[in-house]
Scaffold this motif. Structure first.
Motif, short mmCIF file in Angstrom:
data_model
loop_
_atom_site.label_atom_id
_atom_site.label_comp_id
_atom_site.label_asym_id
_atom_site.label_seq_id
_atom_site.Cartn_x
_atom_site.Cartn_y
_atom_site.Cartn_z
N THR A 27 52.75 21.57 8.26
CA THR A 27 51.31 21.93 7.65
C THR A 27 50.54 23.12 8.83
OG1 THR A 27 48.98 21.53 7.06
CG2 THR A 27 50.21 19.91 8.61
N THR A 28 49.30 23.35 8.77
CA THR A 28 48.82 23.97 9.95
C THR A 28 48.50 23.45 11.21
OG1 THR A 28 46.54 23.46 9.21
CG2 THR A 28 47.80 25.40 8.14
N PRO A 29 48.30 23.88 12.24
CA PRO A 29 47.99 23.25 13.50
C PRO A 29 46.75 22.27 13.46
CG PRO A 29 48.68 25.29 13.98
CD PRO A 29 48.86 25.42 12.62
N GLU A 30 45.74 23.13 12.73
CA GLU A 30 44.52 22.55 12.82
C GLU A 30 44.72 21.07 11.68
OE1 GLU A 30 45.09 25.63 11.79
OE2 GLU A 30 44.36 26.54 13.40
N ILE A 31 45.34 21.09 10.84
CA ILE A 31 45.46 19.86 9.99
C ILE A 31 46.29 18.89 10.74
CG2 ILE A 31 46.64 18.78 7.87
CD1 ILE A 31 45.69 21.20 6.09
N VAL A 32 47.22 19.39 11.48
CA VAL A 32 47.95 18.39 12.34
C VAL A 32 47.03 17.67 13.29
CG1 VAL A 32 49.58 18.18 14.16
CG2 VAL A 32 50.36 19.59 12.30
N SER A 33 46.27 18.60 13.88
CA SER A 33 45.13 17.89 14.97
C SER A 33 44.36 16.95 14.00
CB SER A 33 44.22 19.17 15.39
OG SER A 33 43.20 18.73 15.74
N HIS B 213 45.52 25.06 3.42
CA HIS B 213 45.24 23.82 3.04
C HIS B 213 46.13 23.16 2.33
CE1 HIS B 213 44.66 26.22 -0.62
NE2 HIS B 213 44.33 25.09 -1.28
N VAL B 214 47.41 23.51 2.64
CA VAL B 214 48.61 22.64 2.20
C VAL B 214 49.43 21.91 3.14
CG1 VAL B 214 50.06 24.78 2.17
CG2 VAL B 214 50.55 22.91 0.20
N ILE B 215 49.73 20.70 2.75
CA ILE B 215 50.88 19.82 3.58
C ILE B 215 52.11 19.46 3.07
CG2 ILE B 215 50.90 17.71 4.85
CD1 ILE B 215 47.81 17.28 4.52
N ILE B 216 53.30 19.99 3.55
CA ILE B 216 54.44 19.42 2.82
C ILE B 216 54.93 18.36 3.58
CG2 ILE B 216 56.60 20.28 2.51
CD1 ILE B 216 54.63 22.06 1.45
N MET B 217 55.24 17.27 2.74
CA MET B 217 55.46 15.86 3.42
C MET B 217 56.98 15.43 3.08
SD MET B 217 52.40 13.43 2.58
CE MET B 217 52.55 13.35 1.11
N ARG B 218 57.88 15.13 4.08
CA ARG B 218 59.34 14.89 4.02
C ARG B 218 59.53 13.78 4.68
NH1 ARG B 218 62.38 20.14 3.52
NH2 ARG B 218 61.22 21.26 1.88
N THR B 219 60.64 13.00 4.39
CA THR B 219 61.34 11.71 5.04
C THR B 219 62.52 11.58 5.28
OG1 THR B 219 61.02 9.44 4.38
CG2 THR B 219 61.59 10.76 2.49
N PHE B 220 62.85 10.77 6.10
CA PHE B 220 64.35 10.54 6.48
C PHE B 220 64.99 9.34 5.68
CE2 PHE B 220 63.53 12.98 10.03
CZ PHE B 220 64.70 13.64 10.45
N SER B 221 64.05 8.86 4.82
CA SER B 221 64.62 7.68 3.87
C SER B 221 65.63 8.00 2.81
CB SER B 221 63.36 7.02 3.45
OG SER B 221 62.45 6.47 4.24
N LYS B 222 65.69 9.19 2.29
CA LYS B 222 66.44 9.49 1.03
C LYS B 222 67.59 10.10 1.23
CE LYS B 222 62.90 7.40 -1.04
NZ LYS B 222 62.98 5.85 -1.44
N ALA B 223 67.64 11.38 1.23
CA ALA B 223 68.86 12.16 1.68
C ALA B 223 69.51 11.95 2.90
CB ALA B 223 68.75 13.74 1.36
N PHE B 224 68.78 11.74 3.89
CA PHE B 224 69.54 11.32 5.28
C PHE B 224 69.68 9.90 5.24
CE2 PHE B 224 67.04 14.95 6.88
CZ PHE B 224 68.16 15.58 7.62
N GLY B 225 69.48 9.25 4.33
CA GLY B 225 69.84 7.85 4.12
C GLY B 225 69.28 6.80 5.20
#
Ligand code: PLP
Length: 374
Positions: free
Chosen positions: A234-240, A211-223
């Motif tokens: 996350t899990t395939p079920e949550i992606v769905s 039941h956990v989702i890790i969120m990342r972005t290209f806005s910060k370290a990738f500039g």
């Protein structure tokens, strides 16, 4: 016609685009460096090979594969969105509606803004002294359901944890984050927009919790803030579930093409992170030496600081034009932009400055010293 606008939206301010109005932009936690020229050239070449007439599906799929191998996970564990901001909105829509959204406060305002816009009650749990998590209260909120927040109706609710936290800048201990995840009956979305600069990596939790989702972005370290690309692992079920509430072709082929070039050439990201960490130390030292300024330690690419003078006054003085330009024909740009957080509980007279280029940081420190001591 007199339109009866939604009453609950009165709490929200319209979003405008004022960011470009400063000569030195230290107010939005972007990278101060554009994409390296050789990578920009490569990206443009790839863009030229992209079919603009086609919907983005095949490019999105290719990009999901690339992200999956980057993180060494299956592609069906990855969801992508127009910036993490959109991912936050999708989380609220998929798991918050009919229940509630919870986050520690102060934190990134988007969780509350998304909750309000989606008609979801928002509960903010104040941070404790020293910007620490109130673990028992967060667990209490993540395990109690009242009225329509009915666990037995299969509506989980959504808990956001921002680690490292914006705007306070600190990373929370991973054991605390994990103890909240473990106890939570809600879906927990961990916002790791700034993880590169402090490494509080929660990806290992994906093997332990569903039941956990890790969120990342290209806005910060990738500039790459301008291309608007964020993702969740996350899990395939949550992606769905997230895929049920997004627009059909939410992300465009141009953004994923550029982001793929970034992923395949990620040394520049590592160099930028090293630069930020060095500059952050230098900035902390410099701010500590200014009379009436208290900087807070940071695990991010920005730093919160408190001033003895009213924050509004400091903000306004920093924004004064840097050059006394006699040319009256074009509108004068404001000087240095930082963000004012002094209206948030526990952040009286606090401002947030992004780590910029060396010369921008020097200029900021010099101007702040003049304002505080001059
Ligand atoms: C904690 C946090 N999460 C998410 C975002 C938004 O990221 P994106 O640009 O991917 O929408 C920001 C932007 O400042 C942020 O500070």
């Amino acid at each position: 016609m007199q339109i009866a606008f939604r009453d609950d939206l009165k709490k929200l301010k319209p979003i405008t685009e004022p960011f470009h109005a400063y000569e030195v932009r230290l107010n939005t936690n972007e990278s101060p460096f554009d994409f390296p020229p050789e990578l920009k050239e490569l990206a443009l070449k790839r863009l030229a090979e992209t079919d603009f007439n086609r919907y983005s599906g095949e490019y999105i799929e290719r990009f999901r594969q690339a992200l999956a191998s980057y993180h060494n996970v299956d592609p069906d564990r990855i969801a992508i969105a127009n910036g993490m901001d959109e991912m936050i909105r999708l989380c609220v829509r998929a798991f918050g509606i009919g229940a509630k959204a919870v986050a520690h406060v102060p934190t990134f305002e988007s969780y509350e803004m998304s909750a309000i816009a989606e008609g979801v009650p928002f509960v903010g749990v104040p941070l404790l002294e020293g910007f620490k998590l109130d673990v028992p209260r967060l667990i209490e909120e993540a395990t109690t359901f009242e009225g329509s927040h009915a666990e037995d109706q299969g509506i989980p609710g959504i808990l956001f944890l921002c680690n490292p936290n914006n705007p306070t800048g600190n990373a929370f201990p991973m054991e605390e984050i994990e103890s909240i995840v473990k106890a939570s009956k809600m879906v927990v979305a961990i916002d790791e927009a700034y993880w590169d600069f402090g490494n509080p990596d929660a990806l290992y939790m994906l093997d332990k919790y569903d039941h956990v989702i890790i969120m990342r972005t290209f806005s910060k370290a990738f500039g790459l803030a301008g291309i608007r690309l964020g993702y969740a692992i996350t899990t395939p079920e949550i992606v769905s579930e997230l895929s049920k509430v997004r627009q059909i072709f939410n992300v465009n082929s141009l953004s994923v093409t550029v982001a793929q070039v970034a992923l395949e050439n990620d040394d520049y990201r590592k160099e930028f992170v090293e630069f930020v960490i060095e500059e952050r130390e230098r900035m902390f030292e410099a701010l500590s030496k200014i009379k009436g300024v208290q900087p807070f330690p940071s695990d991010t690419n920005f730093m919160l600081f408190r001033t003895e003078k009213p924050a509004e006054e400091v903000l306004a003085k920093l924004a004064e034009p840097l050059t006394d330009d006699k040319d009256q024909s074009s509108p004068k740009k404001r000087g240095i932009g930082v963000r004012n957080y002094s209206d948030r509980p526990s952040l009286e007279n606090c401002l947030r400055v992004t780590i910029g280029r060396k010369e921008e940081n020097d200029l900021f420190v010099e101007r702040l010293r003049e304002i505080m001591e001059g």
